[in-house]
Design an enzyme around this catalytic site. Structure first.
Site, PDB file in Angstrom:
ATOM      1  N   GLY A  78       0.805  -1.216   0.000  1.00 36.15           N
ATOM      2  CA  GLY A  78       0.000   0.000   0.000  1.00 36.15           C
ATOM      3  C   GLY A  78       0.839   1.268   0.000  1.00 36.15           C
ATOM      4  N   THR A  79       1.929   1.255   0.729  1.00 34.51           N
ATOM      5  CA  THR A  79       2.779   2.451   0.801  1.00 34.51           C
ATOM      6  C   THR A  79       3.307   2.800  -0.587  1.00 34.51           C
ATOM      7  OG1 THR A  79       3.410   1.898   3.056  1.00 34.51           O
ATOM      8  CG2 THR A  79       4.865   3.413   1.863  1.00 34.51           C
TER       9      THR A  79
ATOM     10  N   ASN B  17      -7.731   4.434   8.905  1.00 32.19           N
ATOM     11  CA  ASN B  17      -7.126   3.288   9.581  1.00 32.19           C
ATOM     12  C   ASN B  17      -7.239   3.337  11.101  1.00 32.19           C
ATOM     13  OD1 ASN B  17      -5.319   5.370   8.396  1.00 32.19           O
ATOM     14  ND2 ASN B  17      -3.871   4.582   9.904  1.00 32.19           N
TER      15      ASN B  17
ATOM     16  N   GLN C 120      -7.659   0.329   3.913  1.00 32.07           N
ATOM     17  CA  GLN C 120      -8.448  -0.130   5.067  1.00 32.07           C
ATOM     18  C   GLN C 120      -9.895  -0.438   4.686  1.00 32.07           C
ATOM     19  OE1 GLN C 120      -7.587  -0.892   8.130  1.00 32.07           O
ATOM     20  NE2 GLN C 120      -5.434  -0.281   7.960  1.00 32.07           N
TER      21      GLN C 120
ATOM     22  N   HIS D 114      -2.021  -7.480   2.622  1.00 31.62           N
ATOM     23  CA  HIS D 114      -1.962  -8.030   3.992  1.00 31.62           C
ATOM     24  C   HIS D 114      -3.065  -7.497   4.894  1.00 31.62           C
ATOM     25  CE1 HIS D 114       0.067  -4.787   6.520  1.00 31.62           C
ATOM     26  NE2 HIS D 114       0.292  -4.305   5.309  1.00 31.62           N
TER      27      HIS D 114
ATOM     28  N   THR E 285      10.753  -7.259 -11.445  1.00 33.96           N
ATOM     29  CA  THR E 285      10.085  -8.553 -11.639  1.00 33.96           C
ATOM     30  C   THR E 285       8.954  -8.703 -10.631  1.00 33.96           C
ATOM     31  OG1 THR E 285      12.161  -9.483 -12.393  1.00 33.96           O
ATOM     32  CG2 THR E 285      10.470 -11.055 -11.703  1.00 33.96           C
TER      33      THR E 285
ATOM     34  N   CYS F  45       3.348   1.849  13.550  1.00 33.46           N
ATOM     35  CA  CYS F  45       4.378   2.474  12.725  1.00 33.46           C
ATOM     36  C   CYS F  45       5.678   1.753  12.991  1.00 33.46           C
ATOM     37  CB  CYS F  45       4.499   3.964  13.015  1.00 33.46           C
ATOM     38  SG  CYS F  45       5.139   4.290  14.642  1.00 33.46           S
TER      39      CYS F  45
END
Ligand code: PLP
Length: 385
Positions: free
Chosen positions: A70-71, A142, A172, A194, A230, A326
């Site tokens: 996601g980041t 979140n 989220q 995840h 890849t 975090c």
């Protein structure tokens, strides 16, 4: 058995996704960019996963760009549009730092939130003008679990910054909302495997045709030149399996997880004086949580320190968190609660109990015993000291 209440940080892999991961890693280990049979097999697995992700995100297969989570998807959205179009990028003070930090680095505008945890639409309108090229508003928060009014955001963007791209971080939201419909007004959509039963380090950015996006990773030109490197074929296949299961079971999951969450939140508010529930209110007020995702129970306890509370809860077999997790594990006061105008003192006693697809009634029973006992213990201690 400990009770796991940190599904918003990460949720266990679904067994079917884990099986897919192992099978693909073992049997289809070819490089999907190659030409021989093993490579072609890996490419077929990749393209099947792309079709699934396109269906659940409401876009075309060629519009799905696989990322390492996601980041990366959020950074690609913000930096990619800014590098391609220049101009001003805009977001909201309660966004995840994967959006907030890139926007701040680019000198963008950050608008405020309401006490109900939604983007302040008047402030958004005031921040927009034709120089704005990207507006990023998450689909669900979140920490507070509050669902954002994306259709209204989109209407304001079309009116006040007609050339701007609308990005939504749906990381989220995916477990709880039909993203294809809830994010249909966004041209860029981020998700992360995840958070819905897939592996860590795998995600996607839906990039609708026509969006100008400059890649951040340069190299072999994979993912239609938008994300070189890849592809993690096994991880992507597992994400698609988890996404399909989440999507197909979502309507039912929301009902039963929502009922568990309500029992938990109502039970804790009844048992503990001075409990504030983010975007809902203090104990005793009618609890309408229809504006929150089903897995979110976010509370603040007066005269309690989150860090001490988490310590006692872990000893009692309850795994939860205070603010969002975090890398440092530090419990800084939450920027999300600050954006909602929650006082620093109250925010220091915050507890995020997030539920997910494997949550059970037994988990809720454990928390309903452990949390009031831990809060009472801490309050007794703070009165004496
Ligand atoms: N956006 C939101 C709203 C999140 O909650 C998270 C993870 O906590 C991320 C982005 C980052 O996703 P990832 O952990 O896959 O990098």
């Amino acid at each position: 058995m400990p009770a796991y209440f940190d599904h918003a940080a990460t949720t266990p892999m679904r067994p079917e996704a884990l099986d897919a991961f192992v099978a693909v890693q073992r049997e289809h280990f070819g490089n999907p960019s190659g030409t021989h049979l093993l490579a072609r097999n890996a490419r077929r697995v990749l393209e099947d996963a792309r079709e699934t992700m396109a269906e659940v995100l409401g876009c075309l297969p060629r519009e799905v760009v696989f990322t390492a989570g996601g980041t990366e998807a959020d950074n690609l959205a913000v930096h990619g549009v800014h590098e391609a179009m220049g101009g001003v990028v805009v977001t909201v003070a309660h966004e995840h730092h994967a959006v907030l930090n890139p926007v701040e680095r680019l000198g963008g505008r950050v608008v405020g939130a309401t006490s109900w945890g939604t983007v302040d639409l008047d402030a958004l309108r005031a921040a927009l003008d034709p120089s704005v090229t990207l507006v990023s508003v998450m689909l669900a928060n979140n920490e507070s679990g509050v669902i954002q009014p994306l259709a209204e955001v989109s209407a304001i963007v079309r009116e006040c910054a007609p050339g701007a791209v609308l990005h939504t971080d749906a990381v989220q939201a995916f477990s709880w909302l039909d993203v294809a419909s809830a994010a249909r007004d966004a041209q860029l959509i981020s998700v992360s495997a995840h958070k819905f039963g897939g592996p860590k380090g795998v995600g996607a950015l839906a990039v609708r045709d026509g969006v100008a996006l400059t890649p951040m990773l340069l190299g072999g030109g994979q993912e239609r030149e938008l994300r070189s490197g890849t592809q993690n074929v096994a991880g992507i296949a597992a994400m698609a399996v988890a996404a399909r299961l989440t999507h197909d079971a979502r309507v039912d999951t929301v009902v039963w997880v929502g009922a568990l969450r309500d029992r938990l939140a109502d039970g804790l508010k009844a048992a503990i004086d001075g409990t504030y529930e983010s975007a809902v209110g203090y104990s005793g007020e009618p609890a309408d949580r229809s504006h929150k995702v089903a897995g979110s129970c976010h509370l603040c306890f007066a005269d309690v320190e989150s860090e001490a509370l988490l310590f006692l809860l872990e000893r009692a077999g309850v795994y939860a968190s205070a603010a969002s997790s975090c890398a440092s594990g530090a419990q800084d006061p939450s920027h999300v609660l600050a954006a909602m105008g929650v006082s620093r003192e109250l925010a220091q006693g915050s507890l995020r109990l997030s539920l997910g697809w494997p949550s059970t009634d037994a988990d809720v029973d454990i928390a309903l015993e452990a949390v009031p006992a831990a809060v009472a213990q801490l309050r007794r201690f703070s009165v004496r000291s």
